[in-house]
Enzyme design. Structure first.
Site, PDB file in Angstrom:
ATOM      1  N   CYS A  96     -27.545  14.780  20.777  1.00 48.83           N
ATOM      2  CA  CYS A  96     -28.160  14.718  19.468  1.00 48.83           C
ATOM      3  C   CYS A  96     -27.703  13.461  18.752  1.00 48.83           C
ATOM      4  CB  CYS A  96     -27.672  16.003  18.530  1.00 48.83           C
ATOM      5  SG  CYS A  96     -28.325  17.562  19.270  1.00 48.83           S
ATOM      6  N   ALA A 133     -29.059  10.475  17.312  1.00 44.96           N
ATOM      7  CA  ALA A 133     -29.592   9.565  16.096  1.00 44.96           C
ATOM      8  C   ALA A 133     -28.349   9.781  14.853  1.00 44.96           C
ATOM      9  CB  ALA A 133     -30.851   9.838  15.634  1.00 44.96           C
ATOM     10  N   GLY A 182     -24.616   5.665  16.109  1.00 47.71           N
ATOM     11  CA  GLY A 182     -23.196   5.093  16.109  1.00 47.71           C
ATOM     12  C   GLY A 182     -22.276   5.506  17.302  1.00 47.71           C
ATOM     13  N   ASP A 229     -32.583  12.535  21.041  1.00 43.09           N
ATOM     14  CA  ASP A 229     -32.418  13.291  19.878  1.00 43.09           C
ATOM     15  C   ASP A 229     -34.227  13.609  19.763  1.00 43.09           C
ATOM     16  OD1 ASP A 229     -30.654  13.256  17.221  1.00 43.09           O
ATOM     17  OD2 ASP A 229     -32.726  13.521  16.502  1.00 43.09           O
ATOM     18  N   CYS A 252     -19.790  17.122  11.476  1.00 42.50           N
ATOM     19  CA  CYS A 252     -19.093  16.775  10.243  1.00 42.50           C
ATOM     20  C   CYS A 252     -19.093  17.665   9.190  1.00 42.50           C
ATOM     21  CB  CYS A 252     -20.308  15.547   9.848  1.00 42.50           C
ATOM     22  SG  CYS A 252     -21.801  15.863   9.509  1.00 42.50           S
TER      23      CYS A 252
END
Length: 434
Positions: A256, A258, A261, A277, A373
């Site tokens: 996953c 995208a 970074g 992605d 996150c």
């Protein structure tokens, strides 16, 4: 003929409307500000993001002055009032008379002229800076944190239950600060990156607990990325890559990936990274960043659904799972108003599905790194516990690659905005039996 409101305020109102219709805040802002010069775009971004950041507080203020409360208002009228109130209270460069008169013209332009008197009356009252009464933090911390603190009540209630009122307040205050610029240098050391930035007269500071990151207090992103090969990335995200601690030369799948970074960070050590992605549009950013760094030979880009991944087994798999994003509400302030308890339940089901599919991609003896996150236990610790409970032989594996201050008692990565002053992140290293 009535005067037209400024293009910046028109763009701000359009951005808010787009978010109400389901667009993400950054995409809505990009669409609404297309064609504006950089200075106007920056002003509009401050107004839009600031309004999202303080929406709960602004709605409480409108509630104070609107006869039937904020909830009774036409959504466009409420958006105009939020924008006007934010200008009056938070944007010192805007004359008070302009904040009021422009809001009146804005609601007329938006097709709700009958509300112009109401908008004028409420903002004129607010212009006089009356004392606004908020719920007492001591008596009702959830009410205080959802109004003055500007977060959804259901979310602050969860945080109060988990960390207590005082820590929940620190978290809310951290989320309401403007995000700062951090970069993760790539292909050069942090010391070399700082030297290059100094040569370009750009100040930067190391981050104690995140040795791959640099804080850049005051410089345009374009100038920073011209001076040093890097990606814009919060230290919490950079720490996920360091915590993954993949073996030198390993083949890694980032399922996953995208905007890419973490895939680029993994590519510094890995022999080969396959970044995948479901979103073709978002994968273009991976391709662009890879090309900018000259790393096309290190990263392969694939558009694929991580629930049905078309890959052979790899040495390591990173599943940076879709989540509520409650660790990034400072950076994405619209997110706090978009996510719901139902979304949390749906995402948990998706995360379990993605974990099961990703586990099949790990070779015997290989590593699966699960990250989000999010701050929520349902998406983090409980997902890992459920995964391990269903797969005998798999084990949580510690690493010494990161500072102990960002690890929980089980050795999982746990970065908290209220503790570390950056975004939130969670990760767990899961070793498959050989």
């Amino acid at each position: 003929m009535a005067a037209q409101p400024t293009v910046t305020r028109q763009a701000a109102l359009e951005a808010l409307a787009r978010v109400r219709e389901g667009e993400l805040g950054d995409r809505a802002l990009d669409a609404a500000t297309e064609g504006l010069d950089p200075r106007d775009r920056a002003w509009t971004q401050e107004l839009v993001y600031g309004t999202f950041r303080l929406q709960g507080r602004l709605d409480h203020i409108v509630d104070t002055f609107a006869r039937d409360g904020a909830a009774s208002l036409d959504p466009t009228v409420l958006d105009v009032l939020r924008l006007g109130a934010y200008q009056l209270l938070e944007m010192g460069s805007v004359p008070a008379y302009a904040a009021v008169s422009e809001s009146v013209e804005l609601v007329r332009m938006a097709g709700v002229p009958r509300a112009s008197g109401l908008v004028n009356g409420i903002l004129q009252n607010l212009r006089r800076r009356p004392e606004i009464v908020y719920p007492s933090f001591d008596d009702d911390p959830a009410a205080f944190l959802s109004t003055w603190g500007s977060h959804p009540r259901w979310l602050v209630e969860k945080w109060i239950e988990r960390w207590g009122p005082a820590q929940a307040r620190v978290l809310v205050e951290a989320n309401n600060r403007r995000p700062e610029l951090y970069i993760r240098p790539l292909g050069v050391s942090v010391d070399e990156a700082r030297a290059r930035l100094r040569a370009a007269e750009i100040e930067s500071n190391p981050v104690d607990f995140a040795p791959d990151s640099l804080h850049v207090p005051a410089a345009p992103v374009s100038e920073v990325l011209t001076a040093v090969p890097a990606v814009v990335q919060d230290p919490a995200a950079a720490l996920v890559v360091r915590y993954a601690d993949v073996a030198e030369g390993a083949t890694v799948l980032d399922v996953c990936a995208a905007p890419g970074g973490k895939a680029l960070g993994l590519a510094e050590r890995a022999g080969r990274v396959i970044a995948a992605d479901l979103s073709r549009r978002r994968m273009r950013r991976v391709t662009q960043n890879s090309a900018r760094l000259g790393w096309d030979d290190r990263i392969g880009v694939v558009v694929a659904d991580a629930r049905r991944p078309p890959f052979r087994a790899a040495d390591a798999v990173l599943l940076d799972a879709p989540c509520t994003g409650t660790g990034t509400l400072r950076r994405h302030p619209d997110g706090r108003w978009r996510v719901t308890p139902d979304d949390l339940e749906a995402l948990v089901r998706l995360q379990d599905e993605l974990l099961a599919a990703s586990a099949e991609l790990v070779r015997p003896g290989g590593l699966l790194v699960y990250s989000t996150c999010s701050l929520e236990r349902e998406e983090n610790e409980l997902r890992v516990e459920q995964f391990l409970g269903a797969r005998p032989g798999w084990a949580l594996e510690a690493t010494s690659a990161v500072d102990g201050s960002v690890l929980d008692e089980s050795g999982r990565l746990c970065v908290l905005p209220q503790r570390h002053g950056v975004d939130g992140a969670f990760a767990a290293r899961l070793r498959r039996p050989a």
